[in-house]
Write an enzyme that holds these catalytic residues in place. Sequence first.
Site, PDB file in Angstrom:
ATOM      1  N   GLY A  52     -13.819   9.974 -11.302  1.00 13.22           N
ATOM      2  CA  GLY A  52     -14.194   8.576 -11.340  1.00 13.22           C
ATOM      3  C   GLY A  52     -15.662   8.349 -11.645  1.00 13.22           C
ATOM      4  N   MET A  53     -16.552   9.131 -10.995  1.00 10.14           N
ATOM      5  CA  MET A  53     -17.978   8.896 -11.189  1.00 10.14           C
ATOM      6  C   MET A  53     -18.447   9.204 -12.607  1.00 10.14           C
ATOM      7  SD  MET A  53     -19.756   9.945  -7.598  1.00 10.14           S
ATOM      8  CE  MET A  53     -19.401   8.993  -6.104  1.00 10.14           C
ATOM      9  N   GLU A  69     -18.646  21.615 -21.362  1.00  8.83           N
ATOM     10  CA  GLU A  69     -17.546  22.575 -21.246  1.00  8.83           C
ATOM     11  C   GLU A  69     -16.214  21.847 -21.401  1.00  8.83           C
ATOM     12  OE1 GLU A  69     -18.065  24.334 -17.394  1.00  8.83           O
ATOM     13  OE2 GLU A  69     -17.040  22.697 -16.359  1.00  8.83           O
TER      14      GLU A  69
END
Length: 447
Positions: free
Chosen positions: A223-224, A245
């Site tokens: 979410g962040m 990545e």
Amino acid sequence: MDYQAMYQQKLTTADEAVKVVKSGDWVDYGWCTNTVDALDKALAKRTDELKDINLRGGILLKPLAVFEREDAGEHFTWNSWHMGGIERKAIAKGFSFYSPIRYSELPRYYRDSQTPPDVAMLQVAPMDEHGYFNLGPSPSHAMACIRSAKKVIVEVNQNMPICLGGFDNCVSINDVDLIVEGSNTDLYELGGGGAATDIDHAVAKYIVDEIPDGACLQLGIGGMPNAVGSLIAESDLKDLGVHTEMYVDAYVDLAMAGKVTCMKKNIDRGRQVFAFAAGTQKLYDYLDDNPACMAAPISYTNDIRTIAAIDNFVSINNAVDVDLYGQVNGETAGTKQISGAGGQQDFVLGAYLSKGGKSFICLSSTHADKDGTLHSRIRPTLQNGSVVTDTRVNTMYVVTEYGCVCLKGLTVWERAEKLISIAHPDFREELIREAEKQKIWYPHNRR
């Protein structure tokens, strides 16, 4: 060379292909989007014939057929390079185990392995006219695995997107022993961890305020980081780059909003570089045959020297909790494995070495247990059994909904003061008392 003739010689059924697997073998199952499907179902049929089979992979997007039987653990063990929700359930059943890694080193683990794969099997895109199978969104460490394996089986999926490289993003038919034409299912999707909350948006705002035009981004999943992506898409930032990545949906949104050009990057100019990708169909469609994107092995994307060579590199990752010394746990709840170390340390180190670079560890200030009781994610010390993903000397910025602090170069009492200042207000006095007990609270610190 007649590649089609060679293809037909190596073509077989999934049931026939898995007969190369013997009891006691180590069998690599692919990684994330190229985890096998038809071969998994075929191997599951042989359960009663096999024992002591060590399967290896990570970030499963769907339950495996070999997991379905109640006695699965008597025949198979799952060894994961990175745990997800499906694998956590297998841990609870006693036949799944985490393999601690520093992700950038994973190809070398295969080259120097004490247990090289007896069989490597993975999903790929259809062979091209040059005799190559594209590895799709998950080149990661695949070629290192293939080169070290005794037998290589590819499962062809017509729906696998073609991800341009880079290097080590394709496998030659010369390096393949058996070919199986799979069920051609759509790739399984991975959501962003739920809609961003108000807390996520508050954390994201602190981070976005620290990002300059032309910065190169690495976003984790959840979410962040997705909230950061959303705010950037709505911001005035421009000429951003991507080097990561894991490629997630947030990058697609940024690119479509015109925020990503990659033209300010010192290396791989004009290319969004990634080692593996997982998300919604929107992401897979965007990556397919897109020259703006570059799939590369993890030993390149996560090499600290590669990251450090890119100016204004911004790394954004989640954490489970952080202690008053600045130690970061990003993967366990006590002794319970939640995810894995992945490349977090690679990017924390590389971003700091980048000219103008910054690494951010973000987390909500609290979490609630099953009965609704709130607990602080900023702790006096890490919970007993919790793993240190990032050591205190490497931690740079830590961000909660209450602020953003930089810990680099600070004494232990300064660190304690900074971290307590971004803890939830309800826990600050308790944290001060604990800091005093630990002799890391300076008498002149503000209360």
